[in-house]
Motif scaffolding. Structure first.
Motif, mmCIF file in Angstrom:
data_model
loop_
_atom_site.group_PDB
_atom_site.id
_atom_site.type_symbol
_atom_site.label_atom_id
_atom_site.label_comp_id
_atom_site.label_asym_id
_atom_site.label_seq_id
_atom_site.Cartn_x
_atom_site.Cartn_y
_atom_site.Cartn_z
ATOM 1 N N LEU A 136 3.424 2.046 -16.890
ATOM 2 C CA LEU A 136 3.568 3.193 -16.131
ATOM 3 C C LEU A 136 2.859 2.699 -14.580
ATOM 4 O O LEU A 136 3.562 3.197 -13.552
ATOM 5 N N ALA A 137 1.889 2.020 -14.461
ATOM 6 C CA ALA A 137 1.273 1.632 -13.389
ATOM 7 C C ALA A 137 2.508 0.766 -12.556
ATOM 8 O O ALA A 137 2.585 0.908 -11.248
ATOM 9 N N ASP A 138 3.053 0.197 -13.224
ATOM 10 C CA ASP A 138 4.161 -0.934 -12.461
ATOM 11 C C ASP A 138 5.258 -0.021 -11.922
ATOM 12 O O ASP A 138 5.787 -0.376 -10.889
ATOM 13 N N MET A 139 5.651 1.107 -12.819
ATOM 14 C CA MET A 139 6.700 1.877 -12.425
ATOM 15 C C MET A 139 6.136 2.469 -11.163
ATOM 16 O O MET A 139 7.178 2.862 -9.965
ATOM 17 N N LYS A 140 4.836 2.999 -10.982
ATOM 18 C CA LYS A 140 4.388 3.815 -9.865
ATOM 19 C C LYS A 140 4.337 2.666 -8.654
ATOM 20 O O LYS A 140 4.724 2.941 -7.582
ATOM 21 N N ARG A 141 3.961 1.380 -8.978
ATOM 22 C CA ARG A 141 4.027 0.494 -7.920
ATOM 23 C C ARG A 141 5.227 0.142 -7.221
ATOM 24 O O ARG A 141 5.704 0.088 -6.027
ATOM 25 N N ILE A 142 6.350 0.123 -8.362
ATOM 26 C CA ILE A 142 7.744 0.034 -7.732
ATOM 27 C C ILE A 142 8.111 1.133 -6.716
ATOM 28 O O ILE A 142 8.714 1.283 -5.851
ATOM 29 N N ARG A 143 7.860 2.447 -7.326
ATOM 30 C CA ARG A 143 7.942 3.617 -6.491
ATOM 31 C C ARG A 143 7.335 3.535 -5.159
ATOM 32 O O ARG A 143 7.990 3.754 -4.290
ATOM 33 N N ASP A 144 6.233 2.876 -5.090
ATOM 34 C CA ASP A 144 5.407 2.892 -3.702
ATOM 35 C C ASP A 144 5.951 1.903 -2.650
ATOM 36 O O ASP A 144 5.823 1.812 -1.661
ATOM 37 N N ARG A 145 6.831 1.087 -3.314
ATOM 38 C CA ARG A 145 7.475 0.231 -2.523
ATOM 39 C C ARG A 145 8.991 0.554 -1.968
ATOM 40 O O ARG A 145 9.595 -0.108 -1.347
ATOM 41 N N LEU A 146 9.265 1.841 -2.310
ATOM 42 C CA LEU A 146 10.638 2.250 -1.860
ATOM 43 C C LEU A 146 10.335 3.305 -0.857
ATOM 44 O O LEU A 146 9.417 3.925 -0.553
ATOM 45 N N SER A 147 11.535 2.970 -0.040
ATOM 46 C CA SER A 147 11.529 3.912 1.248
ATOM 47 C C SER A 147 11.818 5.303 0.788
ATOM 48 O O SER A 147 12.188 5.570 -0.347
ATOM 49 N N GLU A 148 11.665 6.453 1.624
ATOM 50 C CA GLU A 148 11.872 7.899 1.412
ATOM 51 C C GLU A 148 13.235 8.030 1.065
ATOM 52 O O GLU A 148 13.655 8.808 0.095
ATOM 53 N N ASP A 168 3.652 -9.119 -17.128
ATOM 54 C CA ASP A 168 3.096 -9.814 -15.835
ATOM 55 C C ASP A 168 4.078 -10.256 -14.908
ATOM 56 O O ASP A 168 3.699 -10.971 -13.954
ATOM 57 N N ASP A 169 5.344 -9.923 -15.103
ATOM 58 C CA ASP A 169 6.206 -10.442 -13.837
ATOM 59 C C ASP A 169 6.087 -9.555 -12.628
ATOM 60 O O ASP A 169 5.842 -8.583 -12.836
ATOM 61 N N ASP A 170 6.310 -10.478 -11.622
ATOM 62 C CA ASP A 170 6.381 -10.013 -10.195
ATOM 63 C C ASP A 170 7.323 -8.837 -10.054
ATOM 64 O O ASP A 170 8.511 -8.892 -10.453
ATOM 65 N N PRO A 171 7.095 -7.607 -9.551
ATOM 66 C CA PRO A 171 7.909 -6.533 -9.341
ATOM 67 C C PRO A 171 8.990 -6.639 -8.239
ATOM 68 O O PRO A 171 9.745 -5.970 -8.065
ATOM 69 N N THR A 172 8.925 -7.914 -7.430
ATOM 70 C CA THR A 172 9.638 -8.023 -6.274
ATOM 71 C C THR A 172 11.109 -8.034 -6.686
ATOM 72 O O THR A 172 11.657 -7.307 -5.929
ATOM 73 N N PRO A 173 11.530 -8.787 -7.526
ATOM 74 C CA PRO A 173 13.037 -8.666 -7.851
ATOM 75 C C PRO A 173 13.480 -7.239 -8.075
ATOM 76 O O PRO A 173 14.734 -6.947 -7.903
ATOM 77 N N ILE A 174 12.782 -6.499 -9.141
ATOM 78 C CA ILE A 174 13.142 -5.237 -9.362
ATOM 79 C C ILE A 174 13.187 -4.171 -8.112
ATOM 80 O O ILE A 174 14.142 -3.600 -8.329
ATOM 81 N N VAL A 175 12.290 -4.375 -7.589
ATOM 82 C CA VAL A 175 12.447 -3.498 -6.251
ATOM 83 C C VAL A 175 13.887 -3.983 -5.387
ATOM 84 O O VAL A 175 14.424 -3.089 -5.059
ATOM 85 N N LYS A 176 13.863 -5.151 -5.224
ATOM 86 C CA LYS A 176 14.948 -5.545 -4.390
ATOM 87 C C LYS A 176 16.205 -5.162 -5.069
ATOM 88 O O LYS A 176 17.234 -4.594 -4.353
#
Lengths: 263, 216
Positions: free
Chosen positions: B100-112, B201-209
């Motif tokens: 869940l924390a990872d999902m939120k982290r992903i969310r926080d890296r997205l623009s409006e 423990d994978d980096d969220p960068t690829p998923i955000v991209k």
């Protein structure tokens, strides 16, 4: 008055017949509940299986043909790729055509079917797929013992089959001896889908790596001297195979049979 | 010492596919499938307007779920937005809070703008305890807004089916706990699996991209 009584008696008679029919669904064996030990478990955690019904035979090509006739969305050319990969029913000649070997294969188990297709078939029949434990419980029976996993001869037979290559065409179902439950071909013909095949952890995921998985490998990797280890090895192979499957896979020697709740 | 189980597993697989399958097509099919995956995005966009889900869409399932308000929901109703999906249970104390924390982290890296086209889905693998009321409480405790988060409760068979579609494995290991894959899946707007993050423990960068590309 007399006729009324007769009608009532007749009704009771037919009611009785239909109850009997319900109690023993066609082509299914009643499996009395029981307890068994999955190969990876320690003595404390044996598994209890409730009574249920299991198809005596694996589902055949002819039976599966009926299903795709009635359910066009499961024909080879219509099936959604998310539910079945390319090889789905590839041993048939066409959507509704078993091919030139039709006579030979119609009573052989259907293979090259995905888990989704197997599940849909079972639902169409008013049945379901057996759970992993139900399947393993019935598979641990020999022709005369409900729990034969310590029976040398039985264990050797299972392992012998595992090491034999597949025949070109699968033989028809029900040729061997039934096991003590009256179920045929749990070993020696095909691998079979189970409802919860995707509960088997084989790659390092979650907490599985600490518990169950380690037990898997220890069970299989321990010195192969005693019969216990051999039986473990046979079951390990089945668990490893299930763990390697994805639900859309269509594999040439993987079919299924159906189960039903005891009601 | 650690390599031994791995070697055994590989050997076992080799035996399986050598001795038992004799199935020549298998590997070929696999690679074909991977090749086909490249076309999906184009394919999806082309079919966007049509009613029927695409062949690779998980929205082909007919299952009906309950959301946190107890309303009936079909997965197809998620169509049209990029979905970020995880299968967890709310009583979980170890992996799920991290997911869940990872999902939120992903969310926080997205623009409006990207967030408008994205939704986050939590599917419970513990339907007996994660009833809508529990999901509602869980959502408010974790500040999961209505606009970006969907929490779902479903039947056992339907959960197994969805897990099979996403390649998620889970198993009840005690009265209170489950073991499960820690997969976060990104579905494109058509409901096709576009990307998966498989390990905690994978980096969220690829998923955000990936989400950024899919929402654009």
């Amino acid at each position: 008055m007399n006729t009324w009584i007769r009608v009532i008696i007749l009704n009771l008679f037919f009611a009785g017949l239909s109850v009997a029919a319900l109690a023993q669904p066609d082509g299914m064996a009643r499996i009395e509940g029981g307890t068994f030990m999955p190969f990876y478990s320690s003595t404390e955690d044996s598994i209890t299986v409730d009574p249920f019904y299991l198809d005596k035979f694996a589902v055949t090509n002819a039976e599966f043909l009926e299903f795709v006739k009635a359910n066009p969305e499961w024909r080879r050319s219509n099936v959604k790729s998310v539910f079945a990969e390319d090889g789905y029913l590839k041993h048939w000649a066409g959507d509704l055509d078993l091919g030139s070997d039709a006579e030979k294969i119609k009573n052989s188990p259907v293979t090259n079917v995905s888990w989704f297709a197997a599940r849909a078939y079972a639902q169409w029949r008013g049945k379901r797929l057996p759970t992993l434990y139900e399947w393993e419980y019935v598979a641990s029976a020999s022709h005369d013992k409900p729990l034969a996993s310590r029976d040398k001869e039985f264990v050797q037979k299972v392992l012998d089959w595992y090491s034999r290559p597949n025949p070109e065409t699968l033989p028809r179902v029900g040729q061997g001896k039934p096991n003590v439950h009256g179920v045929y071909d749990m070993h020696g013909l095909i691998w079979e889908w189970v409802q919860d095949f995707n509960t088997v952890f084989i790659s390092g995921e979650s907490r599985g790596d600490q518990g169950e998985l380690k037990q898997f490998y220890c069970a299989a990797g321990s010195s192969a001297a005693s019969e216990t280890d051999k039986e473990n090895y046979a079951a390990f192979l089945r668990f490893a195979f299930r763990g390697s499957l994805e639900a859309d896979y269509s594999v040439g020697n993987l079919g299924f049979r159906c189960a039903k709740d005891n009601q | 010492m650690n390599i031994r189980p791995l070697v055994i597993a590989i050997l076992a697989m080799a035996i399986m596919f050598g001795a038992c399958s004799g199935n020549d097509g298998e590997r070929e099919q696999q690679s074909k499938k991977q090749m086909a995956a490249g076309d999906h995005t184009a394919h999806a966009q082309m079919k966007m307007a049509s009613e029927e889900p695409t062949d690779e869409s998980i929205y082909n399932v007919s299952s009906i779920w309950l959301n946190r308000y107890g309303q009936k929901v079909k997965l197809g109703s998620l169509r049209g937005k990029v979905q970020v999906v995880a299968m967890v249970y709310t009583h979980c104390e170890f992996a799920c809070p991290r997911i869940l924390a990872d999902m939120k982290r992903i969310r926080d890296r997205l623009s409006e703008e990207e967030l408008k086209a994205t939704n986050f889905v939590i599917v419970s693998i513990d339907p007996e305890r994660d009833i809508p009321e529990r999901l509602r409480n869980f959502a408010s405790e974790n500040e999961l807004s209505d606009t970006n988060w969907t929490l779902l409760n479903g039947g056992q068979g339907d959960i197994l089916e969805l897990a099979a579609l996403l390649g998620v494995k889970y198993k009840k290991i005690s009265e209170t706990d489950f073991t499960h894959s820690n997969i976060i899946t990104v579905l494109n707007k058509e409901g096709e699996v576009a990307h998966q993050r498989k390990k905690l423990d994978d980096d969220p960068t690829p998923i955000v991209k990936n989400i950024k590309v899919l929402t654009s």
